[in-house]
Design an enzyme around this catalytic site. Sequence first.
Site, PDB file in Angstrom:
ATOM      1  N   HIS A  71       0.830  -1.204   0.000  1.00  0.00           N
ATOM      2  CA  HIS A  71       0.000   0.000   0.000  1.00  0.00           C
ATOM      3  C   HIS A  71       0.868   1.260   0.000  1.00  0.00           C
ATOM      4  O   HIS A  71       0.481   2.283  -0.560  1.00  0.00           O
ATOM      5  CB  HIS A  71      -0.927  -0.005   1.227  1.00  0.00           C
ATOM      6  CG  HIS A  71      -1.914  -1.138   1.219  1.00  0.00           C
ATOM      7  ND1 HIS A  71      -3.264  -0.957   0.985  1.00  0.00           N
ATOM      8  CD2 HIS A  71      -1.745  -2.478   1.372  1.00  0.00           C
ATOM      9  CE1 HIS A  71      -3.881  -2.135   1.022  1.00  0.00           C
ATOM     10  NE2 HIS A  71      -2.973  -3.073   1.259  1.00  0.00           N
ATOM     11  N   ASP A  82      -5.621   5.744   1.868  1.00  0.00           N
ATOM     12  CA  ASP A  82      -5.912   4.363   1.543  1.00  0.00           C
ATOM     13  C   ASP A  82      -7.380   4.092   1.883  1.00  0.00           C
ATOM     14  O   ASP A  82      -7.910   4.642   2.847  1.00  0.00           O
ATOM     15  CB  ASP A  82      -5.013   3.443   2.368  1.00  0.00           C
ATOM     16  CG  ASP A  82      -5.056   2.014   1.862  1.00  0.00           C
ATOM     17  OD1 ASP A  82      -4.168   1.648   1.067  1.00  0.00           O
ATOM     18  OD2 ASP A  82      -5.980   1.267   2.253  1.00  0.00           O
TER      19      ASP A  82
HETATM   20  C1  UDX Z   1      -0.493  -8.130  -0.478  1.00  0.00           C
HETATM   21  C2  UDX Z   1      -1.694  -7.868  -1.327  1.00  0.00           C
HETATM   22  O1  UDX Z   1      -1.934  -8.631  -2.387  1.00  0.00           O
HETATM   23  C3  UDX Z   1      -2.305  -6.571  -1.153  1.00  0.00           C
HETATM   24  O2  UDX Z   1      -3.315  -6.282  -2.061  1.00  0.00           O
HETATM   25  C4  UDX Z   1      -2.799  -6.624   0.239  1.00  0.00           C
HETATM   26  O3  UDX Z   1      -3.564  -5.525   0.577  1.00  0.00           O
HETATM   27  C5  UDX Z   1      -1.607  -6.769   1.141  1.00  0.00           C
HETATM   28  O4  UDX Z   1      -0.953  -7.956   0.821  1.00  0.00           O
HETATM   29  P1  UDX Z   1       2.086  -7.684  -0.813  1.00  0.00           P
HETATM   30  O5  UDX Z   1       2.335  -9.051  -0.297  1.00  0.00           O
HETATM   31  O6  UDX Z   1       2.848  -6.593  -0.200  1.00  0.00           O
HETATM   32  O7  UDX Z   1       0.556  -7.260  -0.741  1.00  0.00           O
HETATM   33  O8  UDX Z   1       2.328  -7.774  -2.379  1.00  0.00           O
HETATM   34  P2  UDX Z   1       2.406  -6.696  -3.539  1.00  0.00           P
HETATM   35  O9  UDX Z   1       1.128  -5.967  -3.728  1.00  0.00           O
HETATM   36  O10 UDX Z   1       2.904  -7.434  -4.702  1.00  0.00           O
HETATM   37  O11 UDX Z   1       3.469  -5.623  -3.049  1.00  0.00           O
HETATM   38  C6  UDX Z   1       4.778  -5.959  -2.734  1.00  0.00           C
HETATM   39  C7  UDX Z   1       5.702  -4.820  -3.107  1.00  0.00           C
HETATM   40  O12 UDX Z   1       6.964  -5.077  -2.522  1.00  0.00           O
HETATM   41  C8  UDX Z   1       5.902  -4.696  -4.603  1.00  0.00           C
HETATM   42  O13 UDX Z   1       5.861  -3.345  -4.986  1.00  0.00           O
HETATM   43  C9  UDX Z   1       7.293  -5.268  -4.822  1.00  0.00           C
HETATM   44  O14 UDX Z   1       8.005  -4.666  -5.865  1.00  0.00           O
HETATM   45  C10 UDX Z   1       7.963  -5.003  -3.510  1.00  0.00           C
HETATM   46  N1  UDX Z   1       9.001  -6.013  -3.240  1.00  0.00           N
HETATM   47  C11 UDX Z   1       8.664  -7.315  -3.051  1.00  0.00           C
HETATM   48  C12 UDX Z   1      10.306  -5.619  -3.195  1.00  0.00           C
HETATM   49  O15 UDX Z   1      10.609  -4.435  -3.384  1.00  0.00           O
HETATM   50  N2  UDX Z   1      11.262  -6.549  -2.954  1.00  0.00           N
HETATM   51  C13 UDX Z   1      10.987  -7.860  -2.757  1.00  0.00           C
HETATM   52  O16 UDX Z   1      11.906  -8.630  -2.541  1.00  0.00           O
HETATM   53  C14 UDX Z   1       9.627  -8.258  -2.800  1.00  0.00           C
END
Ligand code: UDX
Length: 459
Positions: free
Chosen positions: A26, A120
């Site tokens: 988020h 949000d």
């Molecule tokens: C998940 C959901 O799918 C979201 O909609 C919910 O509200 C909260 O849980 P998340 O697990 O954080 O979110 O996944 P994602 O939406 O893909 O965001 C992860 C972010 O972290 C991405 O922007 C990704 O680029 C970043 N990331 C991930 C990194 O920078 N490094 C990493 O090693 C892994």
Amino acid sequence: SHSHGDVRRQERARRVLVFPLPFQGHINPMLQLADVLHGRGLAVTVLHTQFNALDPALHPEFTFVAVPDGIPADVAASGSIIPIILAMNAAMEASSAVHDVLASVLADDGQPPAACMFIDANLLAVQKAASALGLPTMVLRTGSAACFSCFLAYPMLHHNGYLPPKESQLYTPVKELPPLRVRDLFVTSSSDHEMVRKVLSRASETVRNSSGLVVNTFDALEAAELDRIRRELDVPVVLAAGPLHKLSSRSTGSSLLREDRSCMEWLDKQAVGSVLYVSFGSLASMDGAELCEVAWGLADSGQPFLWVVRRDLVRGSDGPGLPEGFDRAVEGRGKVIPWAPQQEVLAHFAVGGFWTHNGWNSTLEGVGEGLPMICMPHFADQMMNTRYVEAVWGVGFELEGKKERNKIAKAIQKLMNEREGELAREKARELKKKVAACLESGGSSMLAIDKLVEHISSL
Ligand code: UDX
């Protein structure tokens, strides 16, 4: 002579406040939106909780203000997003802390006047505090349009008997929201269902109380879903202004964890399109046995890979705990890191596939680089995102059921080296062109940003 502050004040006639939900998935899109608006001449003040507090040093161009969140320590320590959202809102509604901080931020005459606050959708308590002070709110939805359309449809889905979900009906198609099935509707254990229902209904209320909605998606990706939202909602503007990570000039700088950049040099040495990038996002977890199957699946696939194993990926342990002999088995071919500069990794020439949990940011980031995906959704909107990847855009396929090393190794082969993967890769390349088109001058997302800036000036 003018101080730097005076110059900034003269240049920036208006200010926007932004208040993300304090989770990685988020925070990233909210700060990306803030960056885009800053690029259009608006001053930005970022409000953030103490829980997962942001580092002001990473964004010297923004002003930062910490807000007491009142999340009880045990709830915060659980790391569970739904209970944290509810506890935080309850604490904020029970105290005047948010109101007081907002009032002092608005009264700061060293800053240009605030036009509105981007929040949000999970921050209804903040929306109410803003509204009491006469400050308009705009919601940034960090999930897909399909996802928010599902939030809006939740009462209907209950009425029509799809929810609460029954184990025997998980694969029943939801004919009102094709191509979703019951299992794609944010389903959790039945004990958690009422909590989910409450969170989704409060998110809809936040949007209905606001002066507009920005969705991190683009027209060509979700035209029908955006139409559905516009038909259902009576708010002044509903804008598809994504993918925000492609519009923002700085893709990094909002990571809560330290990025291990050693993987970039490692990628430089790999062949074009050969590496599978594996990441399950910021929250998903698994048990030790599952980690072991994933590890041996990767090893047995024979494919080069870069795998993000967060320190807390394995439930109830501190540290990765990779199986004995794994390092030797994948030496020179596989790399494991605790956190990646993901957007840069996905854009690297060596990366040819993405094994993802389908968080919405990860999904958009994969789509933006034209990568085919293996999908392993864990919870919340991830099942729905997987459904769209597989059945609507055709850019990947789900690895369903129990995690098992042979099945994993086969799926990796299928994605990276077989016909089905090749078809997904072709579709992903087509979709990448649509991303480029929406970002060109006159493209749908660029027009949405123009409209947004205009709307902000009208508030
Ligand atoms: C998940 C959901 O799918 C979201 O909609 C919910 O509200 C909260 O849980 P998340 O697990 O954080 O979110 O996944 P994602 O939406 O893909 O965001 C992860 C972010 O972290 C991405 O922007 C990704 O680029 C970043 N990331 C991930 C990194 O920078 N490094 C990493 O090693 C892994």
